[in-house]
Design a protein around this motif. Structure first.
Motif, PDB file in Angstrom:
ATOM      1  N   PRO A  68       0.802  -1.225   0.000  1.00 21.12           N
ATOM      2  CA  PRO A  68       0.000   0.000   0.000  1.00 21.12           C
ATOM      3  C   PRO A  68       0.835   1.276   0.000  1.00 21.12           C
ATOM      4  CG  PRO A  68      -0.035  -1.015   2.161  1.00 21.12           C
ATOM      5  CD  PRO A  68       0.632  -1.988   1.233  1.00 21.12           C
ATOM      6  N   GLY A  69       2.046   1.203   0.511  1.00 24.42           N
ATOM      7  CA  GLY A  69       2.912   2.385   0.489  1.00 24.42           C
ATOM      8  C   GLY A  69       3.316   2.755  -0.920  1.00 24.42           C
ATOM      9  N   GLN A  70       3.538   1.772  -1.759  1.00 23.96           N
ATOM     10  CA  GLN A  70       3.933   2.020  -3.137  1.00 23.96           C
ATOM     11  C   GLN A  70       2.775   2.635  -3.923  1.00 23.96           C
ATOM     12  OE1 GLN A  70       5.160  -1.472  -5.307  1.00 23.96           O
ATOM     13  NE2 GLN A  70       5.784  -0.308  -7.088  1.00 23.96           N
ATOM     14  N   PHE A  71       1.561   2.176  -3.652  1.00 23.24           N
ATOM     15  CA  PHE A  71       0.407   2.650  -4.415  1.00 23.24           C
ATOM     16  C   PHE A  71      -0.387   3.735  -3.698  1.00 23.24           C
ATOM     17  CE2 PHE A  71       1.161  -1.565  -6.311  1.00 23.24           C
ATOM     18  CZ  PHE A  71       1.404  -1.134  -7.597  1.00 23.24           C
ATOM     19  N   GLY A  72      -0.007   4.061  -2.473  1.00 26.15           N
ATOM     20  CA  GLY A  72      -0.659   5.147  -1.749  1.00 26.15           C
ATOM     21  C   GLY A  72      -2.141   4.935  -1.539  1.00 26.15           C
ATOM     22  N   ASN A  73      -2.549   3.706  -1.199  1.00 27.70           N
ATOM     23  CA  ASN A  73      -3.977   3.451  -1.038  1.00 27.70           C
ATOM     24  C   ASN A  73      -4.357   3.056   0.391  1.00 27.70           C
ATOM     25  OD1 ASN A  73      -2.812   0.913  -1.194  1.00 27.70           O
ATOM     26  ND2 ASN A  73      -3.828   0.349  -3.084  1.00 27.70           N
ATOM     27  N   PHE A  74      -3.646   3.588   1.361  1.00 29.27           N
ATOM     28  CA  PHE A  74      -3.966   3.334   2.764  1.00 29.27           C
ATOM     29  C   PHE A  74      -5.399   3.759   3.102  1.00 29.27           C
ATOM     30  CE2 PHE A  74       0.727   3.780   3.134  1.00 29.27           C
ATOM     31  CZ  PHE A  74       1.005   2.572   3.759  1.00 29.27           C
ATOM     32  N   GLU A  89       0.119  -5.812   3.499  1.00 26.81           N
ATOM     33  CA  GLU A  89       1.571  -5.979   3.404  1.00 26.81           C
ATOM     34  C   GLU A  89       2.257  -4.850   4.152  1.00 26.81           C
ATOM     35  OE1 GLU A  89       4.809  -7.352   0.104  1.00 26.81           O
ATOM     36  OE2 GLU A  89       3.209  -6.026  -0.575  1.00 26.81           O
ATOM     37  N   VAL A  90       3.029  -5.232   5.142  1.00 28.69           N
ATOM     38  CA  VAL A  90       3.769  -4.273   5.962  1.00 28.69           C
ATOM     39  C   VAL A  90       5.189  -4.141   5.441  1.00 28.69           C
ATOM     40  CG1 VAL A  90       4.653  -3.815   8.286  1.00 28.69           C
ATOM     41  CG2 VAL A  90       2.349  -4.763   7.990  1.00 28.69           C
ATOM     42  N   LYS A  91       5.858  -5.263   5.273  1.00 30.91           N
ATOM     43  CA  LYS A  91       7.265  -5.267   4.870  1.00 30.91           C
ATOM     44  C   LYS A  91       7.365  -5.396   3.347  1.00 30.91           C
ATOM     45  CE  LYS A  91       8.778  -7.363   9.172  1.00 30.91           C
ATOM     46  NZ  LYS A  91       9.714  -6.385   9.652  1.00 30.91           N
ATOM     47  N   HIS A  92       7.977  -4.401   2.730  1.00 31.16           N
ATOM     48  CA  HIS A  92       8.139  -4.386   1.273  1.00 31.16           C
ATOM     49  C   HIS A  92       9.353  -3.520   0.950  1.00 31.16           C
ATOM     50  CE1 HIS A  92       7.387  -3.185  -2.919  1.00 31.16           C
ATOM     51  NE2 HIS A  92       6.748  -4.329  -3.014  1.00 31.16           N
ATOM     52  N   LEU A 106      -2.739   0.186  10.760  1.00 35.07           N
ATOM     53  CA  LEU A 106      -4.006  -0.211  10.144  1.00 35.07           C
ATOM     54  C   LEU A 106      -4.282  -1.686  10.415  1.00 35.07           C
ATOM     55  CD1 LEU A 106      -3.789   1.739   6.788  1.00 35.07           C
ATOM     56  CD2 LEU A 106      -5.546   2.035   8.546  1.00 35.07           C
ATOM     57  N   GLY A 107      -3.242  -2.500  10.381  1.00 37.25           N
ATOM     58  CA  GLY A 107      -3.404  -3.911  10.679  1.00 37.25           C
ATOM     59  C   GLY A 107      -3.929  -4.132  12.084  1.00 37.25           C
ATOM     60  N   TYR A 110      -7.703  -2.834  12.355  1.00 39.60           N
ATOM     61  CA  TYR A 110      -8.727  -3.624  11.673  1.00 39.60           C
ATOM     62  C   TYR A 110      -8.532  -5.133  11.807  1.00 39.60           C
ATOM     63  CZ  TYR A 110     -10.225   0.780   9.721  1.00 39.60           C
ATOM     64  OH  TYR A 110     -10.687   2.062   9.573  1.00 39.60           O
ATOM     65  N   GLY A 111      -7.573  -5.556  12.615  1.00 39.80           N
ATOM     66  CA  GLY A 111      -7.354  -6.986  12.819  1.00 39.80           C
ATOM     67  C   GLY A 111      -6.855  -7.700  11.578  1.00 39.80           C
ATOM     68  N   LEU A 112      -5.987  -7.052  10.809  1.00 42.37           N
ATOM     69  CA  LEU A 112      -5.462  -7.624   9.565  1.00 42.37           C
ATOM     70  C   LEU A 112      -4.150  -8.357   9.825  1.00 42.37           C
ATOM     71  CD1 LEU A 112      -6.007  -4.533   7.249  1.00 42.37           C
ATOM     72  CD2 LEU A 112      -7.486  -6.542   7.473  1.00 42.37           C
ATOM     73  N   VAL A 113      -3.911  -9.401   9.062  1.00 38.89           N
ATOM     74  CA  VAL A 113      -2.632 -10.101   9.113  1.00 38.89           C
ATOM     75  C   VAL A 113      -1.590  -9.209   8.450  1.00 38.89           C
ATOM     76  CG1 VAL A 113      -1.354 -12.138   8.361  1.00 38.89           C
ATOM     77  CG2 VAL A 113      -3.774 -12.355   8.984  1.00 38.89           C
ATOM     78  N   GLY A 114      -0.486  -8.964   9.126  1.00 33.02           N
ATOM     79  CA  GLY A 114       0.608  -8.187   8.553  1.00 33.02           C
ATOM     80  C   GLY A 114       1.546  -9.101   7.783  1.00 33.02           C
ATOM     81  N   THR A 115       1.642  -8.881   6.477  1.00 29.99           N
ATOM     82  CA  THR A 115       2.462  -9.739   5.624  1.00 29.99           C
ATOM     83  C   THR A 115       3.689  -8.968   5.127  1.00 29.99           C
ATOM     84  OG1 THR A 115       1.380  -9.176   3.536  1.00 29.99           O
ATOM     85  CG2 THR A 115       0.372 -10.946   4.854  1.00 29.99           C
ATOM     86  N   GLY A 116       4.492  -9.638   4.329  1.00 29.57           N
ATOM     87  CA  GLY A 116       5.658  -8.987   3.756  1.00 29.57           C
ATOM     88  C   GLY A 116       6.349  -9.881   2.758  1.00 29.57           C
ATOM     89  N   GLY A 117       7.222  -9.301   2.004  1.00 26.14           N
ATOM     90  CA  GLY A 117       7.977 -10.067   1.023  1.00 26.14           C
ATOM     91  C   GLY A 117       8.955  -9.196   0.273  1.00 26.14           C
ATOM     92  N   SER A 118       9.796  -9.848  -0.483  1.00 28.47           N
ATOM     93  CA  SER A 118      10.864  -9.153  -1.194  1.00 28.47           C
ATOM     94  C   SER A 118      10.414  -8.578  -2.529  1.00 28.47           C
ATOM     95  CB  SER A 118      12.026 -10.121  -1.445  1.00 28.47           C
ATOM     96  OG  SER A 118      11.599 -11.197  -2.265  1.00 28.47           O
ATOM     97  N   ASP A 119       9.204  -8.932  -2.988  1.00 23.84           N
ATOM     98  CA  ASP A 119       8.709  -8.530  -4.305  1.00 23.84           C
ATOM     99  C   ASP A 119       9.626  -9.077  -5.402  1.00 23.84           C
ATOM    100  OD1 ASP A 119       6.599  -7.366  -5.679  1.00 23.84           O
ATOM    101  OD2 ASP A 119       7.667  -5.508  -6.015  1.00 23.84           O
ATOM    102  N   PHE A 120      10.194 -10.240  -5.150  1.00 30.09           N
ATOM    103  CA  PHE A 120      11.122 -10.876  -6.077  1.00 30.09           C
ATOM    104  C   PHE A 120      10.373 -11.397  -7.289  1.00 30.09           C
ATOM    105  CE2 PHE A 120      13.447 -14.656  -7.547  1.00 30.09           C
ATOM    106  CZ  PHE A 120      14.695 -14.099  -7.774  1.00 30.09           C
TER     107      PHE A 120
END
Length: 155
Positions: A68-74, A89-92, A106-107, A110-120
């Motif tokens: 969401p940080g990349q697309f600015g849609n928080f 997605e938290v970690k990116h 936000l997670g 709203y009780g959201l699972v915080g995810t992340g990844g390398s965007d590989f």
């Protein structure tokens, strides 16, 4: 098939040496910053996010908002939570510290699972990020499995 696949074929035919070459820009540039529009540019039409969330859930999947940080849609998170968003997605690699903090907040809210990844994206990626980088931990996987089970039970 996507533009990177076309470029891969052009590399194989020796028209260029890398995907994101000047030829890529000449063919696929979207016209941003006053640059000429590429000869093969076709605007991407995205499905409505709420419709996508519903479709993912209907298929038994767990909908997660990617970078969401990349697309600015928080700001859209509350609306998407209403239709079934389950994670954020938290970690990116392109998230700033502020983006991560905002996604985490936000997670929690709203009780959201915080995810992340390398965007590989391997060969087709813009930049190589270490596979497995930006790891949210095994707890994330466990939480996603729990959400999937709940979704499957409700379908």
């Amino acid at each position: 098939m996507y533009k990177q696949h076309i470029m891969h074929a052009l590399i194989d035919k020796k028209y260029c040496r890398e995907i994101y070459s000047p030829l890529y820009k000449k063919l696929f540039n979207s016209g941003e910053n006053g640059r000429p529009v590429g000869r093969a540019y076709v605007p991407i039409e995205y499905v409505d996010a709420a419709d996508a969330i519903r479709a993912i859930r209907a298929a038994g999947g767990v909908p997660v908002l990617a970078h969401p940080g990349q697309f600015g849609n928080f700001e859209a998170v509350p609306e998407w939570v209403e239709v079934g968003l389950e994670g954020i997605e938290v970690k990116h690699p392109l998230h700033s510290k502020e983006d991560e903090e905002r996604a985490e907040a936000l997670g929690r809210l709203y009780g959201l699972v915080g995810t992340g990844g390398s965007d590989f994206h391997g060969f087709y990626g813009h930049a190589l990020h270490m596979l497995g980088g930006w790891n949210p931990g095994i707890e994330c996987v466990d939480q996603l499995r729990e959400r999937k089970a709940a979704i499957m039970h409700s379908n």
